[in-house]
Enzyme design. Structure first.
Site, short mmCIF file in Angstrom:
data_model
loop_
_atom_site.label_atom_id
_atom_site.label_comp_id
_atom_site.label_asym_id
_atom_site.label_seq_id
_atom_site.Cartn_x
_atom_site.Cartn_y
_atom_site.Cartn_z
N LYS A 79 -1.48 7.69 -2.45
CA LYS A 79 -1.84 8.24 -1.14
C LYS A 79 -0.95 9.44 -0.80
O LYS A 79 -1.43 10.50 -0.41
CB LYS A 79 -1.72 7.15 -0.05
CG LYS A 79 -2.84 6.14 -0.12
CD LYS A 79 -2.62 4.91 0.74
CE LYS A 79 -3.75 3.91 0.51
NZ LYS A 79 -3.58 2.64 1.20
N GLN A 123 0.63 -0.16 4.88
CA GLN A 123 0.01 -0.72 3.69
C GLN A 123 -0.10 -2.25 3.82
O GLN A 123 0.90 -2.93 4.08
CB GLN A 123 0.85 -0.35 2.44
CG GLN A 123 0.24 -0.75 1.13
CD GLN A 123 -1.09 -0.04 0.82
OE1 GLN A 123 -1.23 1.15 1.08
NE2 GLN A 123 -2.04 -0.78 0.30
N ASP A 146 -6.68 4.60 9.13
CA ASP A 146 -7.36 3.53 8.40
C ASP A 146 -8.58 3.04 9.18
O ASP A 146 -9.45 2.36 8.63
CB ASP A 146 -6.39 2.34 8.18
CG ASP A 146 -5.92 2.25 6.73
OD1 ASP A 146 -6.57 2.86 5.86
OD2 ASP A 146 -4.90 1.57 6.50
#
Ligand code: NAD
Length: 311
Positions: A79, A123, A146
């Protein structure tokens, strides 16, 4: 044109029927190449990043990692590197697995107030002593790239999304690439997770598909998948969807990423088995996987564009 007599067995509840299909022997599904599409999109993002940077709004993403889960470490690295490769700002913040939740919440509050940061991602999964929902809700809804914050889930379900969760967002781009017209199609999503299944279903509904969500309690999965024009598999079980479960010509999207005992990756779809039945199909690796990080970059750029007033 070579003609192949293809024998497909259908095992139904209490009955078993077989049927022959006439097919072109050279006819296999069209492959929707996620790797190529991801690369194409990432190249197109560069100009947007340059414009934003010139205006003093260089897109910035922070990824928070708690613990040393090897798979999570790889995801986080990819990422961060994905951002840097197209000129964005990105950093990772790593905590020991036994860090107090409050330390992470304080860091999120600090990042929420930082004007150089447009996206914050924690995460998952978090260690057991964390209240995952509380952590995700602590992220400002404007920086929740997200798309997991309740406010953003609500916006998506109302058909006016702010951030679309990255994996289903990537799948929608793949439909676009494959020129799949979703309106009026019968779509079956296998899996009802908050990360993939539910937002995927919501996006398909918003696009005009008639959507059935199947899951571990679904009584007769095959009944649903065999009549679907579109099947999205997000189950977490290797080669779970077989060729005789899908309708000839269906679009089959494989979200699954499973590690086989020999170390190789495979999806939730039995690719070899479905290849000659499906109309379009995504491979694993090289399908949905590369699209997920790409759409994370897209969401962070979109956040920066909103902040800059150019979106
Ligand atoms: P999850 O474990 O949260 O959900 C799995 C879903 O499958 C559940 O809703 C469950 O009800 C359903 N299910 C389980 N057994 C079933 C059965 N026999 N019949 C029908 N449904 C069944 O998983 P998830 O987070 O949604 O991920 C699913 C898969 O997608 C995993 O392989 C994961 O690694 C992968 N994934 C890939 C990406 C990507 O970037 N490509 C992103 C997220 C997840």
């Amino acid at each position: 044109m070579a003609i192949l007599l293809k024998f497909i067995k259908f095992k139904g509840k209490g009955c078993r029927l077989s049927r022959f299909l006439l097919m072109d022997a050279t006819m296999t599904a069209q492959i929707i190449d996620g790797k190529a599409l991801a690369e194409e999109l990432r190249q197109s993002f560069k100009a947007r990043v340059e414009t934003l940077t010139a205006k003093g709004h260089k897109p910035g993403l922070v990824v928070i990692l708690v613990g040393e889960d090897p798979a999570s470490q790889v995801y986080v690295k990819n990422k961060v590197n994905g951002c840097l490769a197209i000129g964005m700002h990105s950093e990772k913040i790593v905590y020991e697995k036994d860090v107090a939740q409050q330390v992470v919440l304080d860091k999120i509050a600090e990042l929420n107030a930082d004007p150089a940061i447009h996206g914050i991602l924690v995460q998952l999964p978090l260690p057991k002593h964390f209240d995952e929902e509380k952590v995700l809700e602590a992220i400002s809804a404007e920086k929740d790239v997200d798309g997991f914050h309740a406010e953003n889930v609500g916006a998506l379900s109302q058909g006016a999304p702010r951030f679309i969760p990255c994996t289903p967002y990537g799948v929608m781009k793949m439909f676009e690439k494959g020129s799949v017209d979703l309106a009026g199609q019968e779509a079956v999503v296998i899996g009802r997770s908050n990360i993939v299944g539910k937002p995927m279903a919501m996006l398909l509904i918003n696009a005009g598909a008639t959507v059935t969500v199947c899951h571990s309690k679904t009584r007769d999965l095959k009944f649903h998948t065999q009549r679907a024009d579109i099947v999205v598999a997000a189950v977490g079980k290797p080669k779970f969807v077989k060729g005789d479960m899908i309708k000839p010509g269906a679009v089959v999207i494989d979200v699954g990423i499973n590690r086989l005992p020999d170390g190789k990756l495979c999806g939730d779809v039995d690719y070899a088995d479905c290849l000659e039945v499906a109309g379009q199909i995504t491979p694993v690796p090289g399908g949905v996987g590369p699209m997920t990080i790409t759409m994370l970059l897209a969401n962070t750029i979109e956040a920066a564009e909103r902040k800059a007033g150019i979106r």
